[in-house]
Every structure is written in structure tokens, then in C-alpha cells.
Design an enzyme around this catalytic site. Structure first.
Site, PDB file in Angstrom:
ATOM      1  N   SER A 155       0.848  -1.193   0.000  1.00 37.19           N
ATOM      2  CA  SER A 155       0.000   0.000   0.000  1.00 37.19           C
ATOM      3  C   SER A 155       0.882   1.241   0.000  1.00 37.19           C
ATOM      4  O   SER A 155       2.004   1.217   0.513  1.00 37.19           O
ATOM      5  CB  SER A 155      -0.900   0.011   1.239  1.00 37.19           C
ATOM      6  N   TYR A 190      -1.447  -0.987  10.441  1.00 35.78           N
ATOM      7  CA  TYR A 190      -1.612  -1.264   9.009  1.00 35.78           C
ATOM      8  C   TYR A 190      -0.447  -0.662   8.220  1.00 35.78           C
ATOM      9  O   TYR A 190       0.180  -1.337   7.401  1.00 35.78           O
ATOM     10  CB  TYR A 190      -2.936  -0.690   8.526  1.00 35.78           C
TER      11      TYR A 190
END
Length: 266
Positions: A148, A165
Site C-alpha cells: 500500500s 496497518y
């Protein structure tokens, strides 16, 4: 060889974790369209079954396998089942991931550990399991990790209160490079895609909070990505077209990471 033949996956077998929804489903669809048989895995078997029914056709098969990536025995079973059903593995896409929003000053140890197990630990050990199959059988293979843009730097808390995350995705970027170097001698290519802003279950928070205008301000193309754009990038990195590409980190983000100044909240 004709250039279009470099992208064909006829007769290939792929595993896509989290292949039942969002980016994983788009990648699964792209691999099927290119001719691959695909094993999709996650904890939500009914979702996988629906995707299998939608995408399977006379030439290619999509096999749903229930798999909790927090459990090593289920990771092992995923590989075992794939080999039993298709007698080979050519491609692994580590796409499964989870997130959890909470203030960085209050973030829980339980959620931190769970996110690391699913987003980073599982990607390594599934890759290890598949790589061992390739090495022992003198086969080459392609691994694609879905990281990401969040793994490339800090993000304001009001937009993404998800420190675990971001850290897990940063770890996946470095893991990609490290395994690419370590496994190149075996003919194993390891690359990663960094999706930017796509409309998925994980990003619904942004739309519910009305923050999308701030996100678009940090994207030169001024829009979110669509499924065709992610599956095309994935196809490049799992097909013969990328035989001389390994350790690459490819942003698919509308130019987000190219900007010196990014999202403004003022």
C-alpha cells in the site's frame, strides 16, 4: 514471441489470498481473463464461493478454499489443496490484509499483533511454503505482494488512524525486496504493487466521513483507481512479461507518491 503472448497465463495455476473482494477480486478476474486457474482463499467461504461461480468458465476454474491465514496449519492446507487439485503452482498473490482504526495514543496490542500476523507474517510463511515447492521441484515462479502507499510514509490520523496497518505494509515492501534478492538464484521473481486510493471495504471510512475531497487533492489524476487498473498492473508482474523484473515496487496510485506535497487538511 509476440508481445501479447508474454501476458498470457494459459495453463498456469495461481493462488490469490483475499481473492473474494476488493482488489483481490479484481486481480483474480484479471488472471482468469488471461487464462489461469485460480485458487482464492480467505475466511469468508460464502463470498469466495460466489466469486468462483461468477468467474469460472469452460477454460478456467476458480477454486474457493476457506483459509484463516493466522493459522499455519491452514496455510499449509491451502498449498496442499492447490497441488491436489491442479498438480502445480506458478503464481502466488499475497493480497489478504486487515486494518483497524484507533488513535495511535491508544492503539491496542491485540489488534497490532493480529494485523501483523495477517498482513506480514502470513505473507512470508505462505511465500516460504510455495517457494519450497518450487525449489524442491526445480521450478520457477512469481510472487506478487499487495502492499500500500500507506507503507511509504506517515498519514494524518484524521484520515487513517491505522499505525499497525501502515507499519505492516512498510514491512511487506522490504520483505518483497529481501526475498527478491534471496530467491533470485532459484528463478523466483518477487515484486509488489502499492495501490493508492481504491474504493474497497477498507476505504469506505473515507467516504462515510466525507474525506474523499482531501484524498483527491493529493492525487495528481484527481480520482480513485478502478479495478481494471489494478488487474492490469498485477498481470504484468505475474506473467512472462516480467521475467526480468524482480524486487520492483510499483505504485498504482494516480501519481500520489510522486507529489512532494501531499494531502492537505487545512
Amino acid at each position: 514471441m509476440h508481445v501479447m503472448d508474454l501476458f498470457r497465463l494459459n495453463g498456469k495455476v495461481a493462488i490469490v489470498t483475499g481473492g473474494g473482494s476488493g482488489i483481490g477480486r479484481a486481480i483474480t478476474e484479471g488472471l482468469v481473463e488471461a487464462g489461469a486457474n485460480v485458487v482464492i482463499a480467505s475466511r469468508k467461504f460464502e463470498t469466495l464461493k460466489k466469486v468462483s461461480e461468477e468467474l469460472s468458465n469452460q477454460e478456467t476454474r476458480v477454486l474457493p478454499v476457506k483459509c484463516d491465514l493466522e493459522k499455519m496449519e491452514e496455510i499449509n492446507n491451502l498449498v496442499k489443496t492447490t497441488l491436489e487439485e491442479f498438480n502445480d503452482i506458478h503464481i502466488l498473490v499475497n493480497n489478504s490484509g486487515m486494518t483497524w482504526g484507533m488513535s495511535s495514543l491508544e492503539y491496542s496490542e491485540e489488534k497490532w499483533d493480529q494485523i501483523m500476523r495477517i498482513n506480514l507474517k502470513a505473507a512470508f510463511f505462505l511465500s516460504q511454503k510455495v517457494a519450497n515447492y518450487w525449489v524442491k521441484n526445480n521450478k520457477k515462479g512469481k510472487i506478487l505482494n499487495i502492499s500500500s502507499t500507506a507503507g511509504m510514509g506517515g498519514i494524518p490520523e484524521e484520515f487513517m488512524p491505522v499505525p499497525a496497518y501502515s507499519a505492516s505494509k512498510a514491512g511487506l515492501i522490504t520483505l518483497t525486496k529481501d526475498l527478491a534478492v534471496k530467491w533470485a538464484k532459484y528463478g523466483i521473481n518477487v515484486n509488489a504493487i502499492l495501490p493508492g486510493f481504491f474504493r474497497t471495504r477498507m476505504t469506505e471510512f473515507t467516504f462515510k466521513k466525507g474525506l474523499e475531497k482531501f484524498v483527491y487533492s493529493g492525487i495528481p489524476l484527481r480520482r480513485e483507481g478502478n479495478p481494471d487498473e489494478i488487474k492490469a498492473a498485477a498481470l504484468l508482474l505475474v506473467s512472462q512479461a516480467s521475467d526480468y523484473i524482480t524486487g520492483a515496487i510499483l505504485p498504482v496510485d494516480g501519481g500520489m507518491l510522486a507529489m512532494v506535497m501531499n494531502i492537505s487538511f487545512t
